[in-house]
Design a protein around this motif. Structure first.
Motif, PDB file in Angstrom:
ATOM      1  N   GLY A 193     -32.274   3.403 -57.309  1.00  0.00           N
ATOM      2  CA  GLY A 193     -31.876   3.360 -55.901  1.00  0.00           C
ATOM      3  C   GLY A 193     -33.065   3.375 -54.959  1.00  0.00           C
ATOM      4  O   GLY A 193     -33.139   2.567 -54.012  1.00  0.00           O
ATOM      5  N   ILE A 194     -34.018   4.270 -55.222  1.00  0.00           N
ATOM      6  CA  ILE A 194     -35.203   4.343 -54.359  1.00  0.00           C
ATOM      7  C   ILE A 194     -36.057   3.089 -54.507  1.00  0.00           C
ATOM      8  O   ILE A 194     -36.627   2.581 -53.521  1.00  0.00           O
ATOM      9  CB  ILE A 194     -36.016   5.606 -54.681  1.00  0.00           C
ATOM     10  N   GLY A 195     -36.157   2.554 -55.736  1.00  0.00           N
ATOM     11  CA  GLY A 195     -36.927   1.333 -55.949  1.00  0.00           C
ATOM     12  C   GLY A 195     -36.375   0.167 -55.152  1.00  0.00           C
ATOM     13  O   GLY A 195     -37.132  -0.651 -54.621  1.00  0.00           O
ATOM     14  N   ILE A 196     -35.051   0.086 -55.032  1.00  0.00           N
ATOM     15  CA  ILE A 196     -34.428  -0.970 -54.233  1.00  0.00           C
ATOM     16  C   ILE A 196     -34.652  -0.716 -52.739  1.00  0.00           C
ATOM     17  O   ILE A 196     -34.993  -1.629 -51.984  1.00  0.00           O
ATOM     18  CB  ILE A 196     -32.920  -1.057 -54.549  1.00  0.00           C
ATOM     19  N   LEU A 197     -34.476   0.537 -52.312  1.00  0.00           N
ATOM     20  CA  LEU A 197     -34.634   0.862 -50.896  1.00  0.00           C
ATOM     21  C   LEU A 197     -36.067   0.655 -50.414  1.00  0.00           C
ATOM     22  O   LEU A 197     -36.286   0.334 -49.241  1.00  0.00           O
ATOM     23  CB  LEU A 197     -34.211   2.312 -50.641  1.00  0.00           C
ATOM     24  N   MET A 198     -37.045   0.816 -51.310  1.00  0.00           N
ATOM     25  CA  MET A 198     -38.446   0.707 -50.897  1.00  0.00           C
ATOM     26  C   MET A 198     -38.862  -0.716 -50.563  1.00  0.00           C
ATOM     27  O   MET A 198     -39.999  -0.944 -50.127  1.00  0.00           O
ATOM     28  CB  MET A 198     -39.363   1.282 -51.987  1.00  0.00           C
ATOM     29  N   GLN A 199     -37.959  -1.687 -50.745  1.00  0.00           N
ATOM     30  CA  GLN A 199     -38.278  -3.055 -50.325  1.00  0.00           C
ATOM     31  C   GLN A 199     -38.283  -3.172 -48.804  1.00  0.00           C
ATOM     32  O   GLN A 199     -38.888  -4.095 -48.253  1.00  0.00           O
ATOM     33  CB  GLN A 199     -37.272  -4.036 -50.936  1.00  0.00           C
ATOM     34  N   ASN A 200     -37.620  -2.230 -48.132  1.00  0.00           N
ATOM     35  CA  ASN A 200     -37.691  -2.145 -46.673  1.00  0.00           C
ATOM     36  C   ASN A 200     -38.973  -1.413 -46.292  1.00  0.00           C
ATOM     37  O   ASN A 200     -39.254  -0.331 -46.815  1.00  0.00           O
ATOM     38  CB  ASN A 200     -36.466  -1.397 -46.149  1.00  0.00           C
ATOM     39  N   ARG A 201     -39.759  -1.978 -45.375  1.00  0.00           N
ATOM     40  CA  ARG A 201     -41.083  -1.402 -45.084  1.00  0.00           C
ATOM     41  C   ARG A 201     -40.999  -0.028 -44.457  1.00  0.00           C
ATOM     42  O   ARG A 201     -41.879   0.809 -44.675  1.00  0.00           O
ATOM     43  CB  ARG A 201     -41.913  -2.337 -44.219  1.00  0.00           C
ATOM     44  N   LEU A 214     -38.475   2.255 -45.066  1.00  0.00           N
ATOM     45  CA  LEU A 214     -38.104   3.161 -46.158  1.00  0.00           C
ATOM     46  C   LEU A 214     -39.219   3.266 -47.192  1.00  0.00           C
ATOM     47  O   LEU A 214     -39.364   4.295 -47.861  1.00  0.00           O
ATOM     48  CB  LEU A 214     -36.820   2.673 -46.825  1.00  0.00           C
ATOM     49  N   ASN A 215     -40.033   2.226 -47.306  1.00  0.00           N
ATOM     50  CA  ASN A 215     -41.191   2.289 -48.197  1.00  0.00           C
ATOM     51  C   ASN A 215     -42.155   3.382 -47.727  1.00  0.00           C
ATOM     52  O   ASN A 215     -42.672   4.166 -48.537  1.00  0.00           O
ATOM     53  CB  ASN A 215     -41.900   0.936 -48.227  1.00  0.00           C
ATOM     54  N   GLY A 216     -42.392   3.443 -46.423  1.00  0.00           N
ATOM     55  CA  GLY A 216     -43.233   4.507 -45.879  1.00  0.00           C
ATOM     56  C   GLY A 216     -42.595   5.877 -46.044  1.00  0.00           C
ATOM     57  O   GLY A 216     -43.288   6.873 -46.252  1.00  0.00           O
ATOM     58  N   PHE A 217     -41.260   5.924 -45.972  1.00  0.00           N
ATOM     59  CA  PHE A 217     -40.539   7.192 -46.102  1.00  0.00           C
ATOM     60  C   PHE A 217     -40.662   7.761 -47.520  1.00  0.00           C
ATOM     61  O   PHE A 217     -40.864   8.964 -47.704  1.00  0.00           O
ATOM     62  CB  PHE A 217     -39.066   6.969 -45.741  1.00  0.00           C
ATOM     63  N   PHE A 218     -40.554   6.895 -48.543  1.00  0.00           N
ATOM     64  CA  PHE A 218     -40.532   7.362 -49.932  1.00  0.00           C
ATOM     65  C   PHE A 218     -41.893   7.301 -50.624  1.00  0.00           C
ATOM     66  O   PHE A 218     -42.056   7.892 -51.694  1.00  0.00           O
ATOM     67  CB  PHE A 218     -39.549   6.517 -50.753  1.00  0.00           C
ATOM     68  N   ARG A 219     -42.857   6.585 -50.052  1.00  0.00           N
ATOM     69  CA  ARG A 219     -44.098   6.292 -50.784  1.00  0.00           C
ATOM     70  C   ARG A 219     -44.799   7.542 -51.292  1.00  0.00           C
ATOM     71  O   ARG A 219     -45.164   7.637 -52.470  1.00  0.00           O
ATOM     72  CB  ARG A 219     -45.048   5.495 -49.894  1.00  0.00           C
ATOM     73  N   ASP A 220     -45.034   8.520 -50.422  1.00  0.00           N
ATOM     74  CA  ASP A 220     -45.775   9.721 -50.837  1.00  0.00           C
ATOM     75  C   ASP A 220     -44.996  10.535 -51.864  1.00  0.00           C
ATOM     76  O   ASP A 220     -45.589  11.119 -52.793  1.00  0.00           O
ATOM     77  CB  ASP A 220     -46.106  10.586 -49.619  1.00  0.00           C
ATOM     78  N   ALA A 221     -43.672  10.588 -51.722  1.00  0.00           N
ATOM     79  CA  ALA A 221     -42.849  11.320 -52.694  1.00  0.00           C
ATOM     80  C   ALA A 221     -42.954  10.682 -54.081  1.00  0.00           C
ATOM     81  O   ALA A 221     -43.066  11.389 -55.092  1.00  0.00           O
ATOM     82  CB  ALA A 221     -41.392  11.345 -52.231  1.00  0.00           C
ATOM     83  N   VAL A 222     -42.948   9.351 -54.121  1.00  0.00           N
ATOM     84  CA  VAL A 222     -43.081   8.655 -55.400  1.00  0.00           C
ATOM     85  C   VAL A 222     -44.476   8.886 -55.983  1.00  0.00           C
ATOM     86  O   VAL A 222     -44.635   9.115 -57.196  1.00  0.00           O
ATOM     87  CB  VAL A 222     -42.806   7.145 -55.219  1.00  0.00           C
ATOM     88  N   THR A 223     -45.510   8.841 -55.137  1.00  0.00           N
ATOM     89  CA  THR A 223     -46.876   9.085 -55.607  1.00  0.00           C
ATOM     90  C   THR A 223     -47.012  10.481 -56.197  1.00  0.00           C
ATOM     91  O   THR A 223     -47.630  10.672 -57.260  1.00  0.00           O
ATOM     92  CB  THR A 223     -47.880   8.913 -54.450  1.00  0.00           C
ATOM     93  N   ILE A 224     -46.423  11.462 -55.511  1.00  0.00           N
ATOM     94  CA  ILE A 224     -46.462  12.835 -56.034  1.00  0.00           C
ATOM     95  C   ILE A 224     -45.718  12.921 -57.358  1.00  0.00           C
ATOM     96  O   ILE A 224     -46.164  13.581 -58.302  1.00  0.00           O
ATOM     97  CB  ILE A 224     -45.848  13.809 -55.001  1.00  0.00           C
TER      98      ILE A 224
END
Length: 279
Positions: free
Chosen positions: A103-111, A113-123
């Motif tokens: 779900g997050i991988g699909i949502l991150m295609q929006n720039r 939402l990508n900024g919203f989830f990016r750091d959480a995914v990196t962590i």
């Protein structure tokens, strides 16, 4: 007038390219398995020789002792019960992590939402599983939610990264051509999108599952009342090294079985439609 009958031609030996390739593959497989088995025999032999000679047998029980202990624990039902508990936790936790990660991988295609989830995914990708195991053990104790949350926090990011990269590399030209020819959304997803994303998803599943397996056992070691990790902790507290090594060996065997037999078989079956490239 004498007539001579020509002798029938000798049938030629039929050796096709496919037979040669099949024979080469069979030989390569036997060689690979031979060296693999030789590796196991070598290391188990060194271990057996070291037990009682290099180190005291009470400190380093040999493979024969460990195998005998495994049989005893299996007969009492401890091994199947611990495996069932650990596997049920992995199944539930990793299923949740898979759904969240996709779900997050699909949502991150929006720039945005990508900024919203990016750091959480990196962590999630960079934080060791040991950290999440300790945090959940401190907060939840031996409650079931602890291992499940540790699995989700450790593995969802791996699924997310693979799904996101797969979506980014979708063949846009092929999708545009399918749209121009009036191919329905269902058929586009079935014949283009899903086959393209499948390798990325399977890669994420295999890496994520291997990490989920280790994190689950870690959380059981720190805070659990049943499962493989709990049995390891109990064996060390009672200084039963033969049982401790037995649980470690059982852990390795089950992990190899799930990865090499179950997951690889599913992957081969899913991608059987691609066949093999023949020259």
């Amino acid at each position: 007038m004498a007539t001579t009958l020509d002798s029938p031609p000798t049938p030629a030996k039929r050796t096709s390219e496919e037979d040669l390739v099949r024979a080469a593959k069979r030989k390569d497989r036997m060689t690979t398995w031979g060296w693999r088995i030789a590796g196991y025999v070598f290391f188990l032999g060194i271990w057996e020789l070291a037990s009682g000679r290099v180190m005291d047998e009470n400190l380093l029980p040999g493979p024969s002792t460990v195998f005998r202990t495994f049989g005893e624990l299996w007969a009492t039902g401890e091994v199947p019960g611990a495996f069932a508990t650990t596997l049920s936790r992995i199944a539930v936790g990793f299923t949740i992590a898979f759904v969240v990660g996709v779900g997050i991988g699909i949502l991150m295609q929006n720039r945005f939402l990508n900024g919203f989830f990016r750091d959480a995914v990196t962590i999630g990708v960079t934080t060791p599983g040991l950290i999440w195991a300790l945090i959940t053990a401190i907060i939840f104790g031996n409650r079931t939610v602890g291992p499940l949350l540790a699995i989700v926090l450790t593995t969802f990011a791996i699924i997310t990264v693979n799904v996101s990269e797969g979506i980014k590399s979708l063949p846009k030209d092929l999708l545009d051509m399918a749209k121009s020819f009036g191919v329905s959304l269902y058929k586009r997803n079935r014949h283009i999108v899903i086959p393209h994303l499948a390798p990325f998803i399977f890669t994420g599943v295999r890496f994520g599952f291997s990490i989920a397996w280790k994190v689950t056992v870690l959380t059981e070691v720190f805070a659990a009342s049943e499962g493989i990790g709990f049995e390891m902790r109990t064996a060390t507290q009672l200084f039963r090294l033969d049982e401790f090594l037995t649980w470690i060996l059982a852990f390795y065997v089950l992990a190899l079985f799930l990865d090499k037999i179950v997951l690889e078989s599913l992957e081969r079956r899913f991608f059987a439609w691609r066949g093999e490239l023949k020259s």
